[in-house]
Scaffold this motif. Structure first.
Motif, PDB file in Angstrom:
ATOM      1  N   MET A   1       0.835  -1.173   0.000  1.00 33.92           N
ATOM      2  CA  MET A   1       0.000   0.000   0.000  1.00 33.92           C
ATOM      3  C   MET A   1       0.886   1.246   0.000  1.00 33.92           C
ATOM      4  O   MET A   1       1.918   1.285   0.663  1.00 33.92           O
ATOM      5  CB  MET A   1      -0.898  -0.019   1.223  1.00 33.92           C
ATOM      6  N   PHE A   2       0.446   2.256  -0.736  1.00 32.36           N
ATOM      7  CA  PHE A   2       1.187   3.508  -0.841  1.00 32.36           C
ATOM      8  C   PHE A   2       0.452   4.619  -0.108  1.00 32.36           C
ATOM      9  O   PHE A   2      -0.774   4.666  -0.100  1.00 32.36           O
ATOM     10  CB  PHE A   2       1.348   3.931  -2.312  1.00 32.36           C
ATOM     11  N   THR A   3       1.256   5.489   0.477  1.00 34.73           N
ATOM     12  CA  THR A   3       0.688   6.670   1.116  1.00 34.73           C
ATOM     13  C   THR A   3       1.218   7.895   0.380  1.00 34.73           C
ATOM     14  O   THR A   3       2.426   8.029   0.183  1.00 34.73           O
ATOM     15  CB  THR A   3       1.111   6.745   2.605  1.00 34.73           C
ATOM     16  N   PHE A   4       0.307   8.752  -0.038  1.00 33.09           N
ATOM     17  CA  PHE A   4       0.688   9.965  -0.738  1.00 33.09           C
ATOM     18  C   PHE A   4       0.414  11.168   0.145  1.00 33.09           C
ATOM     19  O   PHE A   4      -0.610  11.242   0.813  1.00 33.09           O
ATOM     20  CB  PHE A   4      -0.106  10.113  -2.039  1.00 33.09           C
ATOM     21  N   THR A   5       1.358  12.087   0.137  1.00 37.28           N
ATOM     22  CA  THR A   5       1.190  13.329   0.867  1.00 37.28           C
ATOM     23  C   THR A   5       1.062  14.461  -0.145  1.00 37.28           C
ATOM     24  O   THR A   5       1.902  14.599  -1.036  1.00 37.28           O
ATOM     25  CB  THR A   5       2.405  13.601   1.775  1.00 37.28           C
ATOM     26  N   ASP A   6       0.023  15.253  -0.013  1.00 41.72           N
ATOM     27  CA  ASP A   6      -0.205  16.374  -0.922  1.00 41.72           C
ATOM     28  C   ASP A   6       0.546  17.601  -0.411  1.00 41.72           C
ATOM     29  O   ASP A   6       0.167  18.207   0.585  1.00 41.72           O
ATOM     30  CB  ASP A   6      -1.700  16.672  -1.019  1.00 41.72           C
ATOM     31  N   ASN A   7       1.628  17.935  -1.085  1.00 42.38           N
ATOM     32  CA  ASN A   7       2.425  19.113  -0.731  1.00 42.38           C
ATOM     33  C   ASN A   7       2.205  20.255  -1.716  1.00 42.38           C
ATOM     34  O   ASN A   7       3.000  21.195  -1.767  1.00 42.38           O
ATOM     35  CB  ASN A   7       3.912  18.754  -0.690  1.00 42.38           C
ATOM     36  N   SER A   8       1.143  20.178  -2.493  1.00 49.06           N
ATOM     37  CA  SER A   8       0.935  21.175  -3.552  1.00 49.06           C
ATOM     38  C   SER A   8       0.776  22.582  -2.990  1.00 49.06           C
ATOM     39  O   SER A   8       1.270  23.540  -3.589  1.00 49.06           O
ATOM     40  CB  SER A   8      -0.254  20.805  -4.427  1.00 49.06           C
ATOM     41  N   ASP A   9       0.138  22.756  -1.846  1.00 43.52           N
ATOM     42  CA  ASP A   9      -0.014  24.096  -1.266  1.00 43.52           C
ATOM     43  C   ASP A   9       1.345  24.692  -0.904  1.00 43.52           C
ATOM     44  O   ASP A   9       1.602  25.868  -1.163  1.00 43.52           O
ATOM     45  CB  ASP A   9      -0.913  24.066  -0.027  1.00 43.52           C
ATOM     46  N   GLU A  10       2.209  23.882  -0.320  1.00 47.58           N
ATOM     47  CA  GLU A  10       3.546  24.353   0.040  1.00 47.58           C
ATOM     48  C   GLU A  10       4.356  24.689  -1.214  1.00 47.58           C
ATOM     49  O   GLU A  10       5.051  25.703  -1.259  1.00 47.58           O
ATOM     50  CB  GLU A  10       4.285  23.308   0.867  1.00 47.58           C
ATOM     51  N   VAL A  11       4.259  23.845  -2.225  1.00 43.17           N
ATOM     52  CA  VAL A  11       4.982  24.088  -3.480  1.00 43.17           C
ATOM     53  C   VAL A  11       4.500  25.381  -4.116  1.00 43.17           C
ATOM     54  O   VAL A  11       5.302  26.222  -4.546  1.00 43.17           O
ATOM     55  CB  VAL A  11       4.821  22.897  -4.451  1.00 43.17           C
ATOM     56  N   LEU A  12       3.192  25.576  -4.182  1.00 45.83           N
ATOM     57  CA  LEU A  12       2.643  26.797  -4.773  1.00 45.83           C
ATOM     58  C   LEU A  12       3.053  28.038  -3.991  1.00 45.83           C
ATOM     59  O   LEU A  12       3.360  29.084  -4.579  1.00 45.83           O
ATOM     60  CB  LEU A  12       1.123  26.696  -4.870  1.00 45.83           C
ATOM     61  N   GLU A  13       3.094  27.944  -2.685  1.00 46.56           N
ATOM     62  CA  GLU A  13       3.514  29.083  -1.860  1.00 46.56           C
ATOM     63  C   GLU A  13       4.987  29.394  -2.080  1.00 46.56           C
ATOM     64  O   GLU A  13       5.374  30.562  -2.174  1.00 46.56           O
ATOM     65  CB  GLU A  13       3.244  28.799  -0.375  1.00 46.56           C
TER      66      GLU A  13
END
Length: 105
Positions: A1-13
């Protein structure tokens, strides 16, 4: 099983802050080019040239009322185009500044 972390807000900032930093540097560089090319009598016009920048745009200009004829010319006077040249003749340098800022985001 894979766990994904959404860092898109940090990347966009981080990208936004990098663009803001680049805008400040580009604005200062463009201001310097414009001031270096401005004719000087009293120094008022040269000293009034400034910029404003954020993550979306950079504006360079002056609020001195006689700036338009100096920039654009009139009758027998050919305009210096100091603001136009500062904004348009250094594109590669401005791109390099933006690239460096984004690479260090």
């Amino acid at each position: 099983m894979f766990t994904f972390t959404d860092n898109s807000d940090e990347v966009l900032e981080r990208l936004k802050r990098a663009k803001e930093r680049a805008g400040q540097v580009i604005g200062l560089v463009a201001e310097t080019y414009a001031k270096d090319d401005t004719p000087v009598d009293t120094g008022n016009l040269r000293n009034s040239i400034t910029y404003d920048a954020d993550d979306k745009e950079i504006v360079i200009g002056t609020n001195v009322e006689y700036a338009p004829p100096v920039e654009l010319g009139h009758r027998n006077y050919v305009g210096k185009r100091m603001l136009y040249k500062a904004a348009s003749q250094h594109n590669q340098e401005y791109q390099d500044i933006l690239k460096a800022s984004l690479e260090n985001a």
